[in-house]
Design a protein around this motif. Structure first.
Motif, PDB file in Angstrom:
ATOM      1  N   GLU A 118       0.714  -1.256   0.094  1.00 34.37           N
ATOM      2  CA  GLU A 118       0.027  -0.022  -0.168  1.00 34.37           C
ATOM      3  C   GLU A 118       0.872   1.204   0.066  1.00 34.37           C
ATOM      4  N   MET A 119       1.701   1.244   0.838  1.00 32.58           N
ATOM      5  CA  MET A 119       2.743   2.702   0.693  1.00 32.58           C
ATOM      6  C   MET A 119       4.204   2.114   0.690  1.00 32.58           C
ATOM      7  N   PRO A 120       4.798   1.646  -0.466  1.00 26.34           N
ATOM      8  CA  PRO A 120       6.037   1.038  -0.468  1.00 26.34           C
ATOM      9  C   PRO A 120       7.146   2.168  -0.295  1.00 26.34           C
ATOM     10  N   LEU A 121       6.974   3.358  -0.628  1.00 29.47           N
ATOM     11  CA  LEU A 121       7.949   4.569  -0.114  1.00 29.47           C
ATOM     12  C   LEU A 121       8.121   4.698   1.328  1.00 29.47           C
ATOM     13  N   VAL A 122       7.089   4.616   2.109  1.00 28.44           N
ATOM     14  CA  VAL A 122       6.844   4.635   3.373  1.00 28.44           C
ATOM     15  C   VAL A 122       7.670   3.520   4.079  1.00 28.44           C
ATOM     16  N   TYR A 123       7.408   2.423   3.608  1.00 24.34           N
ATOM     17  CA  TYR A 123       8.045   0.987   4.001  1.00 24.34           C
ATOM     18  C   TYR A 123       9.515   1.144   3.836  1.00 24.34           C
ATOM     19  N   GLU A 124      10.094   1.476   2.588  1.00 26.97           N
ATOM     20  CA  GLU A 124      11.288   1.712   2.162  1.00 26.97           C
ATOM     21  C   GLU A 124      12.090   2.602   3.305  1.00 26.97           C
ATOM     22  N   TRP A 125      11.373   3.871   3.428  1.00 28.93           N
ATOM     23  CA  TRP A 125      12.019   4.817   4.614  1.00 28.93           C
ATOM     24  C   TRP A 125      12.231   4.188   5.897  1.00 28.93           C
ATOM     25  N   LEU A 126      11.139   3.665   6.593  1.00 27.86           N
ATOM     26  CA  LEU A 126      11.302   2.948   7.591  1.00 27.86           C
ATOM     27  C   LEU A 126      12.116   2.019   7.855  1.00 27.86           C
ATOM     28  N   LYS A 127      12.044   1.034   6.940  1.00 30.06           N
ATOM     29  CA  LYS A 127      12.993  -0.296   6.881  1.00 30.06           C
ATOM     30  C   LYS A 127      14.397   0.158   6.771  1.00 30.06           C
ATOM     31  N   HIS A 128      14.777   1.251   6.071  1.00 34.38           N
ATOM     32  CA  HIS A 128      16.165   1.514   5.831  1.00 34.38           C
ATOM     33  C   HIS A 128      16.585   2.440   7.204  1.00 34.38           C
ATOM     34  N   HIS A 129      15.934   3.200   7.841  1.00 35.20           N
ATOM     35  CA  HIS A 129      16.266   4.070   8.527  1.00 35.20           C
ATOM     36  C   HIS A 129      15.656   3.986  10.123  1.00 35.20           C
ATOM     37  N   ALA A 130      14.895   3.122  10.242  1.00 42.37           N
ATOM     38  CA  ALA A 130      14.234   2.946  11.798  1.00 42.37           C
ATOM     39  C   ALA A 130      14.326   1.370  12.119  1.00 42.37           C
ATOM     40  N   GLU A 131      14.999   0.445  11.366  1.00 43.32           N
ATOM     41  CA  GLU A 131      15.111  -0.905  11.626  1.00 43.32           C
ATOM     42  C   GLU A 131      15.751  -0.999  12.723  1.00 43.32           C
ATOM     43  N   GLY A 132      16.747  -0.132  13.312  1.00 45.03           N
ATOM     44  CA  GLY A 132      17.479  -0.202  14.617  1.00 45.03           C
ATOM     45  C   GLY A 132      16.287  -0.230  15.704  1.00 45.03           C
ATOM     46  N   THR A 133      15.447   0.842  15.701  1.00 44.49           N
ATOM     47  CA  THR A 133      14.208   0.688  16.414  1.00 44.49           C
ATOM     48  C   THR A 133      13.424  -0.389  16.304  1.00 44.49           C
ATOM     49  N   ARG A 134      12.928  -0.693  15.123  1.00 43.70           N
ATOM     50  CA  ARG A 134      12.191  -1.766  15.213  1.00 43.70           C
ATOM     51  C   ARG A 134      12.624  -3.200  15.868  1.00 43.70           C
ATOM     52  N   ARG A 135      13.787  -3.391  15.592  1.00 37.86           N
ATOM     53  CA  ARG A 135      14.641  -4.620  16.314  1.00 37.86           C
ATOM     54  C   ARG A 135      14.793  -4.597  17.747  1.00 37.86           C
ATOM     55  N   LEU A 136      15.056  -3.356  18.166  1.00 42.48           N
ATOM     56  CA  LEU A 136      15.254  -2.939  19.521  1.00 42.48           C
ATOM     57  C   LEU A 136      14.025  -3.266  20.332  1.00 42.48           C
ATOM     58  N   VAL A 137      13.124  -2.750  19.902  1.00 42.33           N
ATOM     59  CA  VAL A 137      11.688  -2.798  20.397  1.00 42.33           C
ATOM     60  C   VAL A 137      11.350  -4.294  20.408  1.00 42.33           C
ATOM     61  N   GLN A 138      11.505  -5.157  19.292  1.00 39.84           N
ATOM     62  CA  GLN A 138      10.822  -6.463  19.135  1.00 39.84           C
ATOM     63  C   GLN A 138      11.687  -7.335  20.003  1.00 39.84           C
ATOM     64  N   GLU A 139      12.984  -7.108  20.560  1.00 41.11           N
ATOM     65  CA  GLU A 139      13.879  -8.092  21.146  1.00 41.11           C
ATOM     66  C   GLU A 139      13.712  -7.580  22.569  1.00 41.11           C
ATOM     67  N   ASN A 140      13.368  -6.519  22.973  1.00 39.60           N
ATOM     68  CA  ASN A 140      13.488  -6.263  24.432  1.00 39.60           C
ATOM     69  C   ASN A 140      12.296  -5.552  25.024  1.00 39.60           C
ATOM     70  N   TYR A 141      11.230  -5.579  24.447  1.00 30.67           N
ATOM     71  CA  TYR A 141       9.767  -5.196  25.119  1.00 30.67           C
ATOM     72  C   TYR A 141       8.567  -6.106  24.620  1.00 30.67           C
ATOM     73  N   LYS A 142       9.022  -7.369  24.816  1.00 36.62           N
ATOM     74  CA  LYS A 142       8.124  -8.434  24.392  1.00 36.62           C
ATOM     75  C   LYS A 142       6.801  -8.402  25.085  1.00 36.62           C
ATOM     76  N   GLU A 143       6.897  -8.042  26.443  1.00 33.31           N
ATOM     77  CA  GLU A 143       5.879  -8.085  27.255  1.00 33.31           C
ATOM     78  C   GLU A 143       4.929  -6.902  27.189  1.00 33.31           C
ATOM     79  N   TYR A 144       5.120  -5.802  26.083  1.00 34.72           N
ATOM     80  CA  TYR A 144       4.274  -4.954  26.047  1.00 34.72           C
ATOM     81  C   TYR A 144       3.622  -5.094  24.787  1.00 34.72           C
ATOM     82  N   SER A 145       2.535  -4.165  24.854  1.00 36.37           N
ATOM     83  CA  SER A 145       1.406  -4.140  23.716  1.00 36.37           C
ATOM     84  C   SER A 145       0.736  -2.857  23.611  1.00 36.37           C
ATOM     85  N   GLY A 146      -0.037  -2.922  22.541  1.00 32.69           N
ATOM     86  CA  GLY A 146      -1.018  -1.667  22.486  1.00 32.69           C
ATOM     87  C   GLY A 146      -0.470  -0.307  22.409  1.00 32.69           C
ATOM     88  N   GLU A 147      -0.955   0.533  23.317  1.00 36.05           N
ATOM     89  CA  GLU A 147      -0.456   1.905  23.564  1.00 36.05           C
ATOM     90  C   GLU A 147       0.820   2.205  24.408  1.00 36.05           C
TER      91      GLU A 147
END
Length: 223
Positions: A118-147
């Motif tokens: 749906e938004m490939p340019l937004v995907y590429e922007w976040l994938k290239h420049h915010a992947e560090g944030t995504r991975r950090l959150v995914q691996e260190n905040y597994k008990e978190y959800s929602g807001e």
């Protein structure tokens, strides 16, 4: 607001604000001397000058989706060029990275795969420049959800972008010599409050009368 409203606003600006501040604009036509670089999101709910109650010419502003700073060396980075200009030519003394509550970019980052078609340019922007944030959150905040998960993602992304700023040689040099300070802020839209990262405490705290200056070399991960 419609285009008709915007054009009406331009007319009002010229007749009222501009005419009563002609000396300011005459001075601004000759040069600019901002001391602060303000980096924030493109979100329409964020107005840096309104938020900080500053006049034209007092803030040098970078805005993009997710208040993201590509690391040094990224090809064709408009953000990098603006940072270099702000620090080298304008001599800004402080750099603020200001994220905000209910950030759509961070919501997208938490479900990145859904953006591919749906938004490939937004995907590429976040994938290239915010992947560090995504991975950090995914691996260190597994008990978190929602807001709660969204809020911690917003905070961690701001700190990741502070660290990305440190990859710029001119930034590191001026940090080392004490000529430049970095600030990590979260603007809470629903309350109008700003929270600043305090490296000594390891968390974001209300920005009241005191102005905590974060240590950019500290391990900046709130828990």
């Amino acid at each position: 607001m419609s285009m008709k409203g915007i054009i009406r606003g331009l007319s009002e600006f010229h007749k009222n604000y501009f005419c009563s501040h002609q000396e300011l604009f005459a001075r601004l036509s000759q040069s600019q001397t901002p001391e602060v670089l303000f980096i924030t999101c493109s979100d329409s709910r964020i107005d840096p000058n309104l938020l900080t109650q500053t006049q034209p010419g007092e803030l040098f502003i970078i805005r993009n989706v997710g208040n993201i700073i590509p690391t040094y060396g990224t090809i064709n980075s408009g953000e990098g060029a603006a940072i270099e200009y702000a620090v080298h030519t304008l001599g800004v003394k402080d750099i603020i990275i200001c994220g905000h509550s209910h950030c759509g970019a961070m919501k997208g980052l938490l479900q990145l795969g859904n953006l591919v078609e749906e938004m490939p340019l937004v995907y590429e922007w976040l994938k290239h420049h915010a992947e560090g944030t995504r991975r950090l959150v995914q691996e260190n905040y597994k008990e978190y959800s929602g807001e709660e998960l969204l809020n911690v993602t917003i905070e961690e992304n701001i700190l990741t972008q502070v660290q990305n700023l440190e990859t710029y040689p001119i930034i590191r040099s001026k940090l080392h010599s004490g000529q430049l300070y970095l600030h990590a802020w979260v603007y809470e839209i629903e309350t109008g409050k700003v929270f600043a990262y305090n490296a000594s405490l390891g968390k974001f705290v209300p920005l009241e009368d005191l102005f905590p200056v974060p240590n950019p070399l500290a391990a900046m991960h709130p828990r």
